[in-house]
Structures are given as structure tokens and as C-alpha cells.
Design a protein around this motif. Structure first.
Motif, PDB file in Angstrom:
ATOM      1  N   TYR A   1      57.148  93.974 -84.437  1.00 38.86           N
ATOM      2  CA  TYR A   1      55.889  93.315 -84.780  1.00 38.86           C
ATOM      3  C   TYR A   1      56.057  92.291 -85.898  1.00 38.86           C
ATOM      4  O   TYR A   1      55.282  91.333 -85.978  1.00 38.86           O
ATOM      5  N   GLY A   2      57.075  92.467 -86.741  1.00 42.62           N
ATOM      6  CA  GLY A   2      57.384  91.427 -87.706  1.00 42.62           C
ATOM      7  C   GLY A   2      57.842  90.156 -87.011  1.00 42.62           C
ATOM      8  O   GLY A   2      57.433  89.044 -87.372  1.00 42.62           O
ATOM      9  N   SER A   3      58.677  90.306 -85.970  1.00 40.30           N
ATOM     10  CA  SER A   3      59.139  89.155 -85.202  1.00 40.30           C
ATOM     11  C   SER A   3      57.971  88.450 -84.520  1.00 40.30           C
ATOM     12  O   SER A   3      57.886  87.215 -84.511  1.00 40.30           O
ATOM     13  N   ILE A   4      57.077  89.235 -83.946  1.00 43.67           N
ATOM     14  CA  ILE A   4      55.925  88.645 -83.259  1.00 43.67           C
ATOM     15  C   ILE A   4      55.065  87.842 -84.231  1.00 43.67           C
ATOM     16  O   ILE A   4      54.660  86.703 -83.944  1.00 43.67           O
TER      17      ILE A   4
ATOM     18  N   ALA B   1      48.778  91.588 -78.676  1.00 44.99           N
ATOM     19  CA  ALA B   1      47.860  90.860 -77.797  1.00 44.99           C
ATOM     20  C   ALA B   1      47.218  89.672 -78.513  1.00 44.99           C
ATOM     21  O   ALA B   1      47.186  88.557 -77.977  1.00 44.99           O
ATOM     22  N   VAL B   2      46.721  89.896 -79.725  1.00 40.51           N
ATOM     23  CA  VAL B   2      46.061  88.810 -80.465  1.00 40.51           C
ATOM     24  C   VAL B   2      47.043  87.692 -80.821  1.00 40.51           C
ATOM     25  O   VAL B   2      46.773  86.517 -80.547  1.00 40.51           O
ATOM     26  N   PRO B   3      48.220  87.983 -81.430  1.00 37.52           N
ATOM     27  CA  PRO B   3      49.178  86.896 -81.691  1.00 37.52           C
ATOM     28  C   PRO B   3      49.640  86.192 -80.415  1.00 37.52           C
ATOM     29  O   PRO B   3      49.846  84.969 -80.428  1.00 37.52           O
ATOM     30  N   PHE B   4      49.798  86.923 -79.322  1.00 31.40           N
ATOM     31  CA  PHE B   4      50.230  86.316 -78.061  1.00 31.40           C
ATOM     32  C   PHE B   4      49.187  85.311 -77.574  1.00 31.40           C
ATOM     33  O   PHE B   4      49.533  84.209 -77.125  1.00 31.40           O
ATOM     34  N   MET B   5      47.915  85.673 -77.675  1.00 31.06           N
ATOM     35  CA  MET B   5      46.864  84.737 -77.274  1.00 31.06           C
ATOM     36  C   MET B   5      46.829  83.517 -78.189  1.00 31.06           C
ATOM     37  O   MET B   5      46.632  82.387 -77.722  1.00 31.06           O
ATOM     38  N   VAL B   6      47.048  83.732 -79.482  1.00 32.01           N
ATOM     39  CA  VAL B   6      47.078  82.608 -80.429  1.00 32.01           C
ATOM     40  C   VAL B   6      48.211  81.655 -80.075  1.00 32.01           C
ATOM     41  O   VAL B   6      48.036  80.426 -80.048  1.00 32.01           O
TER      42      VAL B   6
END
Length: 348
Positions: free
Chosen positions: A111-114, A201-206
Motif C-alpha cells: 500500500y505504500g507503493s500504491i 480502490a480509491v488511489p486506483f480511481m484517482v
């Protein structure tokens, strides 16, 4: 109540019994983790060397890439323990605190990478779509503050892993759970679902929205003149900037699609089936549960492979990085007009 252990080769249910044949993971996981360890260590060590010793002026994206590389490096050093564990067929010879730490570092890296990839994408999005305003919005100081906030968020959100992860003696073996013990699985499912939504999910959408807007901007015939007027390119051709942006879009999307998305989809599916079988064993068959378990375990090495793809994001950013690997005095010439390329290189 059904009890499940996703690290053992069998699943016990009080009234129902599922036996899984997962011997494949004793070959798949050690081999794949060994490859990630060798490649990831070499790539991240090289990236750290270039960033720390060859980059004199740290741009905001340099700061994000440094934190991303540190995140990957910390995880890579835990892989020898997992290689030994799975090669020895789920027999953990180390202490329970070390088991907790290694599981924690896996999810902290994930999650740090994401989040840091999301920061890099947002940074580049602002530079492409709002080149003039980016001069006021983006600074090295703000990048440091954002990086501290990301680490704080990751550590806080992943701290429960230190509670859920634990060891248990089964027969003549000691299991190091990669999820949690059976009695805590319901609580772990809620925690894991919330984290997946907020930190994937939220960072992926961003990222997807940013890249969609970036592509639309890059396809505009007039793109480039605005950036030069704002001083962002400073002698670099618009075509070169466009190529760098396209490379970044391809690599980041490949990382999300190949490493993060399959892992989260198969894990969510497997956890859901486990929960449904606990509630109503007749609803989920053993074969279906086994298939989802296999799919989940196959995608776990893919999630680890992001440690190899992240440095590529830095190396393929531009020509200046590759030049720094062979020219010791490159930094002296980079103070001239081409020197901005170093900042844009790490800015991607």
C-alpha cells in the motif's frame, strides 16, 4: 462455526471438511520470491545509488521515488525468510514477532507503493494539465510533507496486521499466518475490506482519472506551447516531454494491472468464499473454495513483483538518469539548460 487456515493444505469445518492440494506453492512461492529478491535488490540498490549519490537537486518527484524505493527495499530484505518458510513447506523456524513484522512489511510495501505511485501520478498530472499553476502548487517542501503523511497513513492503517498475524503450532509444524487465525477471521475480513477500498480502490480511481485527463491533454495539437510559456520545459522539446509522460503512464498502469489488481480481486474473492462457507457450508463447494485459494496464491508473487517494476519507472523516465550511471561529472553540466532534464526526468 467453520475454521479456515489459508496457509495449510487443508481446511477444517466442524461439520464439513475440505482438503486442499496446494503443494504447488512450495515451488511457486520460493522460486518467484527468489527471483523478485535478486532482481528487486539489484534494481532498487541501483536506483538508490543514483538518487542519493548522483542527484544533487531533488525535485518533488525525486522525493517520491526515493520513498517508493525505500519502501520496496525494506520489503525485499524480508523475502529470504519467506523463501525459507515456503521451501520448508510452511514450517516457521523463527519467532512470532518476526512473523508479524514480515507480514506487516508486505502490506506496508504493497500500500505504500500504491500511494507513492498515486503521488507521482498526481504530480505529473498537475505538471501536464496545469503547467503554470504547478509552479506554485508543487515544491520539494510540500513533497516531503506529503511523503511523511503517506508513511503515517501506511503505518497507521497497517498496524492491525501486527495484531492479526500470528503463529500456531500444527502437528510438527509452526504456521506463520499470512491472514490471521480462524477465530479472528471475521474481524480480519472487515479490516481487510476497508483497507482495500481506501488504499487500493480509491488511489486506483484517482490514477485512472489523472491519466485519462493527461492523455486528452497530450493529444491536443496546441499542447507544449503552454508548458514552455510557463517555464516547465525550459529547452526540452514538447515531444520529449510527451514521450516521458507516455512511458510513465504505461509503466504505472502496467504495475496496477499486473501486480495490484489481480491480487486484490483474487484475495477479495477468496475471502468472500471463506466467509460464505462459514455462514452456509452448502452454499460454497470445496472445489470452488480451492479454486479461489489457488488463484489468490498465484497472484501473491505478482503483488511482490511491483518491487521490480517500481525502479523501472525511474530508469525509463529519461536519458539523464542513464547518463548519471556512467558519467561522474554529469551533475556539473546539468546545472545548464539540460540540468532541468534531471528534474523532469524524476518528475516523469
Amino acid at each position: 462455526m467453520a475454521t479456515f487456515d489459508n496457509n495449510t493444505t487443508q481446511t477444517n469445518v466442524s461439520a464439513f471438511y475440505c482438503r486442499f492440494n496446494e503443494d504447488f506453492k512450495y515451488i511457486l512461492l520460493p522460486v518467484s520470491y527468489a527471483l523478485v529478491f535478486v532482481m528487486g535488490l539489484a534494481l532498487n540498490a541501483t536506483a538508490l545509488y543514483v538518487i542519493v549519490f548522483r542527484t544533487k537537486r531533488w525535485k518533488p518527484s525525486t522525493i517520491y521515488m526515493f520513498n517508493l524505493t525505500m519502501c520496496d527495499t525494506l520489503y525485499i530484505f524480508t523475502l529470504p525468510f519467506l523463501i525459507y518458510y515456503y521451501a520448508d513447506e510452511n514450517d516457521w523456524p523463527f519467532s512470532e514477532p518476526l512473523c508479524k513484522l514480515i507480514r506487516f512489511l508486505f502490506y506496508a510495501n504493497l500500500y505504500g507503493s500504491i500511494l507513492f505511485l498515486c503521488c507521482i501520478s498526481l504530480h505529473r498530472f498537475v505538471g501536464i494539465c496545469y503547467p503554470v499553476r504547478s509552479l506554485y502548487w508543487v515544491s520539494a517542501r510540500r513533497a516531503r510533507l506529503v511523503s511523511v503523511a503517506v508513511w503515517a497513513c501506511v503505518l497507521f492503517c497497517q498496524a492491525p496486521v501486527l495484531y492479526f498475524s500470528r503463529t500456531r503450532d500444527v502437528a510438527n509444524e509452526r504456521i506463520c499466518y499470512d491472514t490471521t487465525s480462524a477465530e479472528l477471521f471475521d474481524d480480519f475480513l472487515v479490516y481487510s475490506s476497508v483497507v482495500s477500498v481506501l488504499m487500493f480502490a480509491v488511489p486506483f480511481m484517482v490514477v485512472m482519472v489523472c491519466y485519462g485527463l493527461m492523455v486528452r491533454k497530450l493529444l491536443e495539437p496546441s499542447w507544449g506551447s503552454e508548458g514552455e510559456a510557463g517555464g516547465e520545459s525550459r529547452g526540452l522539446g514538447a515531444q520529449r516531454q510527451k514521450q516521458k509522460s507516455v512511458k510513465m503512464i504505461i509503466i504505472v498502469l502496467a504495475t496496477f494491472m499486473l501486480c495490484f489488481l489481480p491480487f486484490h480481486l483474487t484475495r477479495s474473492l477468496y475471502y468472500s468464499f471463506r466467509y460464505l462457507r462459514q455462514v452456509n457450508p452448502a452454499q460454497i463447494s470445496c472445489s470452488l473454495l480451492e479454486a479461489s485459494s489457488i488463484a489468490y496464491k498465484v497472484t501473491r508473487p505478482l503483488a511482490s513483483a511491483n518491487s521490480c517494476l517500481d525502479p523501472i519507472l525511474y530508469f525509463l523516465a529519461g536519458q539523464e538518469v542513464r547518463s548519471n550511471l556512467t558519467k561522474k561529472n554529469k551533475s556539473s553540466s546539468s546545472s545548464k539548460p539540460t540540468g532541468v532534464s534531471q528534474g523532469l526526468t524524476t518528475q516523469l
